[in-house]
Design a protein around this motif. Structure first.
Motif, PDB file in Angstrom:
ATOM      1  N   GLY A 125     -41.284  16.996  53.866  1.00 37.11           N
ATOM      2  CA  GLY A 125     -39.875  17.133  53.561  1.00 37.11           C
ATOM      3  C   GLY A 125     -39.676  17.793  52.212  1.00 37.11           C
ATOM      4  O   GLY A 125     -40.575  17.805  51.358  1.00 37.11           O
ATOM      5  N   VAL A 126     -38.491  18.318  51.997  1.00 31.40           N
ATOM      6  CA  VAL A 126     -38.222  19.023  50.746  1.00 31.40           C
ATOM      7  C   VAL A 126     -38.300  18.081  49.548  1.00 31.40           C
ATOM      8  O   VAL A 126     -38.636  18.507  48.436  1.00 31.40           O
ATOM      9  N   GLY A 127     -38.041  16.784  49.744  1.00 35.75           N
ATOM     10  CA  GLY A 127     -38.156  15.846  48.641  1.00 35.75           C
ATOM     11  C   GLY A 127     -39.565  15.807  48.077  1.00 35.75           C
ATOM     12  O   GLY A 127     -39.761  15.698  46.867  1.00 35.75           O
ATOM     13  N   THR A 128     -40.564  15.902  48.957  1.00 38.75           N
ATOM     14  CA  THR A 128     -41.953  15.941  48.510  1.00 38.75           C
ATOM     15  C   THR A 128     -42.220  17.196  47.704  1.00 38.75           C
ATOM     16  O   THR A 128     -42.923  17.168  46.684  1.00 38.75           O
ATOM     17  N   VAL A 129     -41.672  18.309  48.138  1.00 38.57           N
ATOM     18  CA  VAL A 129     -41.860  19.568  47.404  1.00 38.57           C
ATOM     19  C   VAL A 129     -41.230  19.479  46.025  1.00 38.57           C
ATOM     20  O   VAL A 129     -41.836  19.879  45.016  1.00 38.57           O
ATOM     21  N   LEU A 130     -40.021  18.942  45.934  1.00 38.15           N
ATOM     22  CA  LEU A 130     -39.337  18.849  44.645  1.00 38.15           C
ATOM     23  C   LEU A 130     -40.036  17.870  43.709  1.00 38.15           C
ATOM     24  O   LEU A 130     -40.071  18.083  42.489  1.00 38.15           O
ATOM     25  N   ALA A 131     -40.610  16.801  44.261  1.00 41.04           N
ATOM     26  CA  ALA A 131     -41.238  15.777  43.422  1.00 41.04           C
ATOM     27  C   ALA A 131     -42.643  16.152  42.993  1.00 41.04           C
ATOM     28  O   ALA A 131     -43.045  15.899  41.840  1.00 41.04           O
ATOM     29  N   ASP A 132     -43.427  16.756  43.905  1.00 40.38           N
ATOM     30  CA  ASP A 132     -44.861  16.927  43.665  1.00 40.38           C
ATOM     31  C   ASP A 132     -45.322  18.377  43.566  1.00 40.38           C
ATOM     32  O   ASP A 132     -46.447  18.617  43.130  1.00 40.38           O
ATOM     33  N   ILE A 135     -49.322  18.954  64.793  1.00 37.03           N
ATOM     34  CA  ILE A 135     -48.575  18.901  63.548  1.00 37.03           C
ATOM     35  C   ILE A 135     -49.056  17.705  62.731  1.00 37.03           C
ATOM     36  O   ILE A 135     -49.141  16.584  63.248  1.00 37.03           O
ATOM     37  N   PHE A 136     -49.337  17.937  61.451  1.00 39.14           N
ATOM     38  CA  PHE A 136     -49.793  16.888  60.536  1.00 39.14           C
ATOM     39  C   PHE A 136     -48.657  16.606  59.568  1.00 39.14           C
ATOM     40  O   PHE A 136     -48.395  17.375  58.648  1.00 39.14           O
ATOM     41  N   LEU A 137     -47.960  15.518  59.799  1.00 42.22           N
ATOM     42  CA  LEU A 137     -46.776  15.151  59.022  1.00 42.22           C
ATOM     43  C   LEU A 137     -47.205  14.301  57.831  1.00 42.22           C
ATOM     44  O   LEU A 137     -47.746  13.210  58.008  1.00 42.22           O
ATOM     45  N   GLU A 138     -46.934  14.792  56.612  1.00 39.93           N
ATOM     46  CA  GLU A 138     -47.389  14.100  55.406  1.00 39.93           C
ATOM     47  C   GLU A 138     -46.252  13.494  54.581  1.00 39.93           C
ATOM     48  O   GLU A 138     -46.467  13.105  53.440  1.00 39.93           O
ATOM     49  N   GLY A 139     -45.072  13.407  55.121  1.00 40.45           N
ATOM     50  CA  GLY A 139     -44.008  12.726  54.373  1.00 40.45           C
ATOM     51  C   GLY A 139     -42.989  13.697  53.815  1.00 40.45           C
ATOM     52  O   GLY A 139     -42.970  14.862  54.198  1.00 40.45           O
ATOM     53  N   GLY A 140     -42.148  13.135  52.953  1.00 41.42           N
ATOM     54  CA  GLY A 140     -42.086  11.790  52.414  1.00 41.42           C
ATOM     55  C   GLY A 140     -41.476  10.735  53.316  1.00 41.42           C
ATOM     56  O   GLY A 140     -41.343  10.924  54.526  1.00 41.42           O
ATOM     57  N   GLY A 141     -41.040   9.635  52.652  1.00 41.54           N
ATOM     58  CA  GLY A 141     -40.598   8.480  53.382  1.00 41.54           C
ATOM     59  C   GLY A 141     -39.394   8.703  54.273  1.00 41.54           C
ATOM     60  O   GLY A 141     -39.304   8.138  55.366  1.00 41.54           O
ATOM     61  N   THR A 142     -38.471   9.545  53.843  1.00 41.62           N
ATOM     62  CA  THR A 142     -37.269   9.805  54.648  1.00 41.62           C
ATOM     63  C   THR A 142     -37.617  10.564  55.912  1.00 41.62           C
ATOM     64  O   THR A 142     -37.161  10.222  57.020  1.00 41.62           O
ATOM     65  N   GLY A 163     -42.152  -0.575  43.868  1.00 38.21           N
ATOM     66  CA  GLY A 163     -42.766   0.704  44.183  1.00 38.21           C
ATOM     67  C   GLY A 163     -41.988   1.440  45.262  1.00 38.21           C
ATOM     68  O   GLY A 163     -41.091   0.898  45.913  1.00 38.21           O
ATOM     69  N   ILE A 164     -42.353   2.700  45.478  1.00 36.95           N
ATOM     70  CA  ILE A 164     -41.673   3.537  46.464  1.00 36.95           C
ATOM     71  C   ILE A 164     -42.324   3.329  47.827  1.00 36.95           C
ATOM     72  O   ILE A 164     -43.539   3.510  47.969  1.00 36.95           O
ATOM     73  N   PRO A 165     -41.563   2.933  48.852  1.00 36.98           N
ATOM     74  CA  PRO A 165     -42.156   2.652  50.160  1.00 36.98           C
ATOM     75  C   PRO A 165     -42.570   3.922  50.887  1.00 36.98           C
ATOM     76  O   PRO A 165     -41.996   4.991  50.707  1.00 36.98           O
ATOM     77  N   ALA A 166     -43.584   3.784  51.745  1.00 40.37           N
ATOM     78  CA  ALA A 166     -44.084   4.929  52.505  1.00 40.37           C
ATOM     79  C   ALA A 166     -43.106   5.377  53.577  1.00 40.37           C
ATOM     80  O   ALA A 166     -43.089   6.553  53.953  1.00 40.37           O
ATOM     81  N   ILE A 167     -42.317   4.454  54.078  1.00 41.52           N
ATOM     82  CA  ILE A 167     -41.399   4.747  55.178  1.00 41.52           C
ATOM     83  C   ILE A 167     -39.996   4.359  54.757  1.00 41.52           C
ATOM     84  O   ILE A 167     -39.767   3.255  54.265  1.00 41.52           O
ATOM     85  N   GLY A 168     -39.062   5.271  54.948  1.00 40.92           N
ATOM     86  CA  GLY A 168     -37.677   5.016  54.585  1.00 40.92           C
ATOM     87  C   GLY A 168     -36.986   4.099  55.582  1.00 40.92           C
ATOM     88  O   GLY A 168     -37.614   3.465  56.440  1.00 40.92           O
ATOM     89  N   LEU A 169     -35.685   4.041  55.489  1.00 39.57           N
ATOM     90  CA  LEU A 169     -34.891   3.128  56.317  1.00 39.57           C
ATOM     91  C   LEU A 169     -34.957   3.519  57.789  1.00 39.57           C
ATOM     92  O   LEU A 169     -34.781   4.688  58.141  1.00 39.57           O
ATOM     93  N   LEU A 170     -35.186   2.520  58.635  1.00 34.69           N
ATOM     94  CA  LEU A 170     -35.203   2.737  60.077  1.00 34.69           C
ATOM     95  C   LEU A 170     -33.936   2.225  60.753  1.00 34.69           C
ATOM     96  O   LEU A 170     -33.714   2.493  61.937  1.00 34.69           O
ATOM     97  N   GLY A 171     -33.119   1.484  60.030  1.00 36.77           N
ATOM     98  CA  GLY A 171     -31.844   1.034  60.577  1.00 36.77           C
ATOM     99  C   GLY A 171     -31.960  -0.010  61.665  1.00 36.77           C
ATOM    100  O   GLY A 171     -31.087  -0.101  62.543  1.00 36.77           O
ATOM    101  N   LEU A 172     -32.994  -0.824  61.637  1.00 33.79           N
ATOM    102  CA  LEU A 172     -33.179  -1.850  62.666  1.00 33.79           C
ATOM    103  C   LEU A 172     -32.444  -3.126  62.288  1.00 33.79           C
ATOM    104  O   LEU A 172     -32.420  -3.515  61.126  1.00 33.79           O
ATOM    105  N   ASP A 173     -31.863  -3.793  63.285  1.00 33.12           N
ATOM    106  CA  ASP A 173     -31.231  -5.080  63.020  1.00 33.12           C
ATOM    107  C   ASP A 173     -31.643  -6.146  64.027  1.00 33.12           C
ATOM    108  O   ASP A 173     -31.174  -7.271  63.964  1.00 33.12           O
ATOM    109  N   ARG A 174     -32.542  -5.790  64.967  1.00 33.46           N
ATOM    110  CA  ARG A 174     -33.064  -6.775  65.920  1.00 33.46           C
ATOM    111  C   ARG A 174     -34.563  -6.529  66.085  1.00 33.46           C
ATOM    112  O   ARG A 174     -35.010  -5.381  66.140  1.00 33.46           O
TER     113      ARG A 174
END
Length: 218
Positions: free
Chosen positions: A51-58, A147-154, A181-192
């Protein structure tokens, strides 16, 4: 989504699932043997996706730095709906090493990248992000079936929520970072609990005290 495209989500975390300290520091969570295995895995895929967030951060390069180097580098794709990737990023400035692709929504202006050698793909949008199925369809049309998906969390959370992850490759280091710390996986929106998906462990590798586990969805 065409199931001819296989998506492997790679995570490299502490034992408690964190990818960085609260201040963003992340080098290095896993050891050098784990990182060498990641480069091998990159070389085994057609494209690396972040994701672009990874590019901007790292400012990552995302090449497969194996010994010997692969005959062909995987394509490097950025999910970048608004085309925020800097023209001076290491990715954009390294198109001579292999294809660099910026996947964006239909409203972004690709003209600033016209002379850089980076490709721009308009893949549509799904709310506030690019259309992931549209991206994978374009990948398949380009011959990118692994495809090798390397993040980020979102981005990881978006692929997981859409059921588009076929393999989860989870590297874990024997450290604890804590809830700040920063989680590896962002919000999944689960409630059950019944909304959660179960995974099956298919393989495990050890790199000294680091561990790689491969999981597939049940």
């Amino acid at each position: 989504m065409s199931r001819n495209v296989t998506v492997t989500l790679k995570l490299a975390t502490s034992l408690d699932g964190r990818i960085a300290l609260s201040n963003g520091v992340s080098q290095w969570i896993t050891n050098s043997k784990s990182r060498a295995r990641v480069h091998q895995m990159r070389a085994e895929h057609d494209a690396v996706l972040v994701g672009v967030g990874t590019v901007l951060a790292d400012d990552p390069l995302l090449t497969a730095r194996t010994v010997p180097a692969p005959d062909t580098q995987p394509a490097r794709i950025v999910a970048d709906s608004k085309l925020r990737t800097p023209r001076q990023s290491r990715l954009v400035e390294s198109t001579g090493l292999g294809r660099v692709i910026l996947a964006h929504d239909d409203h972004a202006d690709p003209s600033p990248f016209g002379a850089t050698g980076a490709e721009t793909w308009a893949v549509g949008s799904d709310g506030s992000q690019i259309d992931l199925n549209g991206l994978l369809r374009r990948c398949e049309a380009e011959g990118f079936n692994r495809i090798f998906l390397e993040g980020g969390g979102t981005l990881a959370a978006s692929f997981l929520a859409a059921g588009l992850v076929d393999v989860l490759a989870w590297f874990r280091a024997p450290i604890l970072i804590g809830g700040d710390g920063i989680p590896a996986i962002g919000l999944l929106g689960l409630d059950r609990m019944e909304q959660t998906r179960r995974w099956s462990l298919t393989a495990r590798e050890a790199f000294d005290d680091d561990c790689l586990e491969l999981w597939t969805p049940i």
